[in-house]
Design a protein around this motif. Structure first.
Motif, short mmCIF file in Angstrom:
data_model
loop_
_atom_site.label_atom_id
_atom_site.label_comp_id
_atom_site.label_asym_id
_atom_site.label_seq_id
_atom_site.Cartn_x
_atom_site.Cartn_y
_atom_site.Cartn_z
N SER A 176 6.79 -0.28 3.80
CA SER A 176 7.21 1.08 3.89
C SER A 176 6.11 1.99 4.01
O SER A 176 6.21 3.05 4.75
CB SER A 176 8.42 1.15 2.79
N ALA A 177 5.15 1.75 2.84
CA ALA A 177 4.03 2.65 2.97
C ALA A 177 3.04 2.68 4.04
O ALA A 177 2.82 3.71 4.30
CB ALA A 177 3.31 2.24 1.54
N LYS A 178 3.16 1.48 4.66
CA LYS A 178 2.26 1.31 5.88
C LYS A 178 3.08 2.29 7.07
O LYS A 178 2.39 2.76 7.78
CB LYS A 178 1.97 0.11 6.39
N ALA A 179 4.41 2.24 7.11
CA ALA A 179 4.87 2.79 7.96
C ALA A 179 4.84 4.29 8.10
O ALA A 179 5.02 5.30 8.76
CB ALA A 179 6.41 2.69 7.89
N LYS A 180 4.92 4.85 6.59
CA LYS A 180 4.57 6.21 6.38
C LYS A 180 3.05 6.56 6.23
O LYS A 180 2.74 7.87 5.76
CB LYS A 180 4.98 6.64 4.90
N HIS A 181 2.25 5.80 6.64
CA HIS A 181 0.82 5.88 6.50
C HIS A 181 0.34 6.27 5.32
O HIS A 181 -0.44 7.14 4.94
CB HIS A 181 0.17 6.92 7.53
N ILE A 182 1.12 5.55 4.12
CA ILE A 182 0.46 5.82 2.78
C ILE A 182 -0.34 4.67 2.23
O ILE A 182 -0.06 3.59 2.50
CB ILE A 182 1.55 6.19 1.90
N ASP A 183 -1.53 4.89 1.56
CA ASP A 183 -2.33 3.78 1.35
C ASP A 183 -1.84 3.47 -0.41
O ASP A 183 -1.87 4.45 -1.13
CB ASP A 183 -3.59 4.03 1.24
N LEU A 184 -1.71 2.52 -0.69
CA LEU A 184 -1.23 1.89 -1.98
C LEU A 184 -2.58 1.06 -2.65
O LEU A 184 -3.21 0.22 -2.13
CB LEU A 184 -0.05 1.06 -2.23
N LEU A 185 -3.24 1.94 -3.67
CA LEU A 185 -4.30 1.15 -4.24
C LEU A 185 -4.00 0.76 -5.81
O LEU A 185 -3.23 1.52 -6.39
CB LEU A 185 -5.56 2.27 -4.28
N LEU A 186 -4.50 -0.24 -6.46
CA LEU A 186 -4.27 -0.52 -7.76
C LEU A 186 -5.76 -0.80 -8.19
O LEU A 186 -6.53 -1.67 -7.74
CB LEU A 186 -3.34 -1.88 -7.54
#
Length: 240
Positions: free
Chosen positions: A205-215
């Motif tokens: 879902s993050a990729k679909a919204k062009h959101i990068d998730l970093l940890l």
């Protein structure tokens, strides 16, 4: 004429003189003294206000006292009767309200039982198809021949299925929390491991919204004692 209850005669005489009193009576005063003073003040002959015999005076005095006492007893009995009536009415009202509250509480318990049963059935019936949809979507995402448009649609489908599964889990947890049936299973774990799992589930879902998730993980991350599933749900609710 001045009649006082004080027993200090000098002060009484001084006060009476300042008020222009001609006849002064102080307690205790004998009945004969009172009658003689009244006769003198009214300038009446002695036989006009002859005192009654002591026996007659005492009988009349006792009669008046008994009459007053009887009146007070009647008033007290009437008051007690009224109070008993009020208490009986209050007890009836309290009993009626108690019965109404008991009936309302029983209806609430019945509704809660229906709600819990409905949630249990709903969660069971929804989890299986939603899990199947999510798994199939993840398998499709592994297909390298999938074009960009289809990949975007499948990613959205996987994210929606994941969110629906989380919503079902949240509803079940709320129901258990209200019933006091939530059980925690704390274990030693690293928060980064739980967070990594949550981010993986939110990645489509993050990729679909062009959101990068970093940890970012600390070099020397300490272990904590927590319930893995509950902690994952909390992080998912915060990040989704």
């Amino acid at each position: 004429m001045f009649y006082t209850a004080t027993y200090i005669e000098p002060e009484t005489h001084s006060l009476a003189a300042s008020l222009g009193v001609s006849y002064l009576l102080t307690k205790p005063a004998e009945p004969q003294v009172i009658l003689d003073t009244i006769r003198a003040a009214l300038d009446l002959p002695i036989e006009t206000l002859a005192p009654p015999p002591p026996e007659q005076f005492e009988q009349e005095h006792q009669r008046l006292l008994l009459h007053k006492l009887s009146q007070k007893v009647d008033e007290l009995e009437a008051f007690n009767a009224g109070l008993a009536t009020i208490n009986a009415e209050l007890e009836e009202r309290i009993a009626a309200r108690t019965a109404e509250l008991a009936e309302a509480n029983q209806r609430l318990r019945d509704l809660n039982a229906v709600k819990d049963n409905l949630l249990a059935i709903t969660s069971h019936d929804l989890r299986s198809p939603l899990g199947a949809i999510q798994n199939m979507a993840e398998l499709l995402l592994d297909d390298e021949t999938l074009n960009d448009d289809n990949r975007r649609l499948v990613t959205s489908m996987a994210g929606s299925a994941s969110r629906l599964i989380a919503m079902v889990s949240t509803m079940l947890d709320l129901s258990k929390l209200e019933a006091g049936k939530v059980q925690l299973e704390p274990i030693e774990l690293r928060a980064s491991a739980v967070t990594h799992q949550v981010l993986d589930s939110l990645l489509p879902s993050a990729k679909a919204k062009h959101i990068d998730l970093l940890l970012e993980v600390l070099p020397k991350e300490p272990t904590i004692c927590a319930d893995w599933v509950k902690l994952a749900q909390i992080l998912s609710n915060l990040l989704s």
